[in-house]
Motif scaffolding. Structure first.
Motif, short mmCIF file in Angstrom:
data_model
loop_
_atom_site.label_atom_id
_atom_site.label_comp_id
_atom_site.label_asym_id
_atom_site.label_seq_id
_atom_site.Cartn_x
_atom_site.Cartn_y
_atom_site.Cartn_z
N ARG A 47 12.19 -2.89 -9.36
CA ARG A 47 11.09 -2.28 -8.62
C ARG A 47 11.14 -0.77 -8.79
NH1 ARG A 47 10.41 -5.20 -2.84
NH2 ARG A 47 8.96 -3.47 -2.70
N ARG A 78 4.49 -5.61 -13.52
CA ARG A 78 4.00 -6.80 -12.81
C ARG A 78 3.84 -6.42 -11.34
NH1 ARG A 78 6.45 -10.76 -9.84
NH2 ARG A 78 8.54 -10.02 -10.32
N LYS A 79 2.65 -6.64 -10.81
CA LYS A 79 2.39 -6.28 -9.41
C LYS A 79 2.34 -7.54 -8.55
CE LYS A 79 -0.33 -2.11 -10.32
NZ LYS A 79 0.77 -1.31 -10.56
N GLU A 80 2.91 -7.41 -7.35
CA GLU A 80 2.80 -8.45 -6.33
C GLU A 80 2.03 -7.84 -5.17
OE1 GLU A 80 6.39 -10.36 -5.18
OE2 GLU A 80 6.68 -11.26 -7.15
N PHE A 81 0.99 -8.51 -4.77
CA PHE A 81 0.10 -7.95 -3.76
C PHE A 81 0.38 -8.46 -2.36
CE2 PHE A 81 -2.09 -7.41 -7.79
CZ PHE A 81 -2.35 -6.06 -7.74
N GLU A 82 1.41 -9.29 -2.23
CA GLU A 82 1.82 -9.73 -0.90
C GLU A 82 2.43 -8.55 -0.16
OE1 GLU A 82 4.56 -12.87 -1.64
OE2 GLU A 82 3.16 -13.97 -2.87
N VAL A 85 3.37 -4.65 -0.84
CA VAL A 85 2.93 -4.59 -2.24
C VAL A 85 4.07 -4.00 -3.06
CG1 VAL A 85 1.27 -3.53 -3.81
CG2 VAL A 85 0.52 -4.35 -1.58
N SER A 87 5.61 -3.19 -7.26
CA SER A 87 5.48 -3.15 -8.72
C SER A 87 6.85 -3.41 -9.31
CB SER A 87 4.99 -1.78 -9.19
OG SER A 87 3.63 -1.61 -8.85
N TYR A 88 6.90 -4.32 -10.27
CA TYR A 88 8.13 -4.66 -10.96
C TYR A 88 7.98 -4.27 -12.43
CZ TYR A 88 9.26 -7.51 -6.91
OH TYR A 88 9.54 -7.94 -5.63
#
Length: 113
Positions: A47, A78-82, A85, A87-88
């Motif tokens: 992250r 790669r983004k996770e919006f949970e 939020v 970014s990886y």
């Protein structure tokens, strides 16, 4: 093993092409921060804040470097919006192909630095 000096025109052309590839490669990945981030991502996906801690880069510098590396297709985001939020970042195939280069540089540093 010492390299023999070029003896023919085709040898000289090949040597010049090799030099151009080295220079082009260094121009693509040659900044200090790019090298630090690429080397850090060899361990796997991280992250933004993990990269910030492990590299010591400021948020501004890290953000700029990550954008550049992504534009050069050396890393992917790669983004996770949970919530929260996140970014990886990880190496792409192109970026991962640099791992053996880092291994050789590490060995060289062990011997010469």
């Amino acid at each position: 093993m010492a390299t023999q000096p070029p003896t023919s025109e085709s040898d000289i052309e090949q040597r010049n092409a090799d030099v151009c590839n080295v220079v082009g490669s260094i121009e693509e990945i040659g900044s200090k921060w790019k090298l630090i981030v690429l080397n850090d991502l060899r361990d796997g996906e991280k992250r933004f804040n993990e990269l910030k801690r492990s590299t010591g880069a400021s948020s501004y510098t890290l953000s700029r470097v990550l954008d550049d590396l992504e534009d050069e297709e050396l890393i992917e985001n790669r983004k996770e919006f949970e919530s929260p939020v996140a970014s990886y970042y990880s190496l792409t195939e192109k970026g991962g192909a640099l791992c053996p280069v880092f291994d050789v540089l590490d060995e060289w540093g062990d011997e010469w630095l």
